[in-house]
Design an enzyme around this catalytic site. Structure first.
Site, PDB file in Angstrom:
ATOM      1  N   HIS A 100     -44.142  65.180  19.832  1.00 33.81           N
ATOM      2  CA  HIS A 100     -42.901  65.800  20.605  1.00 33.81           C
ATOM      3  C   HIS A 100     -42.008  64.780  21.572  1.00 33.81           C
ATOM      4  CE1 HIS A 100     -45.278  66.733  24.755  1.00 33.81           C
ATOM      5  NE2 HIS A 100     -45.518  65.496  24.299  1.00 33.81           N
ATOM      6  N   GLY A 116     -51.726  48.359  18.664  1.00 28.06           N
ATOM      7  CA  GLY A 116     -50.679  48.262  17.687  1.00 28.06           C
ATOM      8  C   GLY A 116     -49.530  49.285  18.214  1.00 28.06           C
ATOM      9  N   ASP A 172     -53.518  52.522  20.199  1.00 26.53           N
ATOM     10  CA  ASP A 172     -52.253  52.485  21.133  1.00 26.53           C
ATOM     11  C   ASP A 172     -51.711  51.106  21.530  1.00 26.53           C
ATOM     12  OD1 ASP A 172     -50.947  53.601  23.553  1.00 26.53           O
ATOM     13  OD2 ASP A 172     -52.209  55.357  23.318  1.00 26.53           O
ATOM     14  N   PHE A 225     -47.151  51.889  16.950  1.00 20.74           N
ATOM     15  CA  PHE A 225     -47.071  52.944  15.591  1.00 20.74           C
ATOM     16  C   PHE A 225     -45.643  52.965  14.769  1.00 20.74           C
ATOM     17  CE2 PHE A 225     -47.943  56.465  18.697  1.00 20.74           C
ATOM     18  CZ  PHE A 225     -46.673  56.766  19.222  1.00 20.74           C
TER      19      PHE A 225
END
Ligand SMILES: C[S@@+](CC[C@H](N)C(=O)[O-])C[C@H]1O[C@@H](n2cnc3c(N)ncnc32)[C@H](O)[C@@H]1O
Length: 349
Positions: A258, A238, A212, A240
């Site tokens: 989502h 990190g 995260d 993503f």
């Protein structure tokens, strides 16, 4: 039967008389929700978990004005959140288990976040529908997560809310998926580590990581350590979209897909594919909408919440999600129901 004459509703025979009750109940629904949100904010259930109290004691302990205290407390009785015996109010067993701040089963973190943020933001739903623009902290600049993470208190309560949101479906993920066939997992966008902790507790042979953004690290490490799991779970900092995902046998994307538009969803699915070995699995958890888009009310409302909260996010049907997985190269993809509104797509590389 022909349609009733709207000018002469009361002249219809009772059996055919249309009733606006359902419509009005839906329209007034926000009042019930706000009574619960305020009760959690005021700590009603936490106070009553210690002992039942009469109205005067509650007025004093909660700092209420006496004018509407009786209506407020009795509304909570009528809504099934409190019981009243004689003059004494007590929690229902459900409220006592899930809404007492002192218990680990507390889901009020999520309710607190809804009260502090979403309740106000949803007041601008019409504006969001007209403009397609989010209505949260981003109105004053920055991405949704950056805006949230600037304020340490909001960050902590958001991450706690995520744990509340996911804890029940995490238990189902731990029970339903054949974890005995895998050794490692990475929870990408894993927040406080609520899901990773439940899976690690249920399967002592697993080692895993939570991936995260940097501000999440200390709070996630604190949560992992509080369960004595620091030897088996670690935090990997990190982004993503800029960094590769950690390599692992199973990658989880829980309430992550989502948040993003279709192109970003596809990028995340491809990144998960790249990080998995052959035979590895991607578990994508969301309030997945039924394929006909007719029945799953929570999924559709949560998708509208993505309009309020994000620049391009939306929820999706199982058929759409499985198709994206296959297009990314996964050899099979299926949907499994989890607790509450959630389902997970299990995609095998
Ligand atoms: C809606 S929360 C889901 C939390 C958790 N997976 C769950 O199901 O409860 C989304 C998470 O994605 C993380 N996140 C957002 N953007 C990210 C990025 N670019 N890289 C890594 N993590 C990110 C957020 O910090 C947050 O923890």
């Amino acid at each position: 039967m022909s349609s009733p004459d709207p000018h002469r509703v009361s002249a219809q025979p009772a059996a055919y008389r249309p009733s606006p009750d359902g419509i009005l109940q839906l329209g007034f629904g926000f009042m019930s929700a706000k009574v619960l949100l305020s009760a959690v904010e005021l700590g009603v259930f936490t106070k009553l978990a210690r002992s039942p109290m009469d109205r005067e004691e509650l007025v004093q302990q909660l700092g209420l004005h006496p004018r509407s205290a009786r209506d407020f407390l009795d509304a909570l009785v009528a809504l099934g959140m409190l019981e009243r015996q004689g003059a004494a109010y007590r929690n229902t067993s459900e409220a006592d288990f899930f809404l007492d701040r002192a218990k680990p089963s507390y889901v009020g973190g999520l309710i607190e976040m809804i009260n502090a943020r979403l309740y106000g933001f949803w007041g601008s739903l019409t504006e969001a529908l007209r403009t397609g623009k989010p209505q949260n902290e981003t109105k004053t600049g920055g991405g949704a997560f950056q805006a949230l993470y600037r304020d340490p208190q909001r960050l902590r309560s958001f991450l706690q809310a995520m744990t509340c949101l996911s804890i029940n479906s995490a238990n189902d993920m731990a029970a339903q998926f054949p974890w005995q066939n895998f050794q490692t997992f990475a929870d990408a966008g894993g927040a406080q580590g609520g899901v990773a902790v439940q899976i690690a507790l249920a399967h002592p042979h697993l080692r895993g990581c939570v991936f995260d953004l940097a501000p999440v690290k200390p709070l996630c490490e604190e949560h992992i350590a509080s369960f004595g799991l620091a030897g088996r779970l670690r935090f990997v900092t990190g982004n993503f979209f800029h960094d590769p995902l950690p390599q692992a046998d199973v990658i989880i994307l829980g309430h992550v897909l989502h948040d993003w538009n279709l192109e970003e969803k596809r990028r995340l699915i491809s990144k998960a594919y790249e990080a998995l070995p052959a035979g590895g699995a991607l578990l994508a958890v969301d309030a997945i909408i039924d394929d006909e888009r007719r029945f799953h009310v929570p999924g559709l409302l949560i998708s509208l919440n993505m309009l309020i909260e994000t620049a391009g996010g939306f929820d999706y049907t199982g058929a759409d999600g499985c198709a994206w997985m296959r297009e990314a190269g996964f050899r099979e993809a299926r949907v499994e129901r989890l607790a509450g509104p959630d389902s997970m797509i299990v995609a095998i590389k």
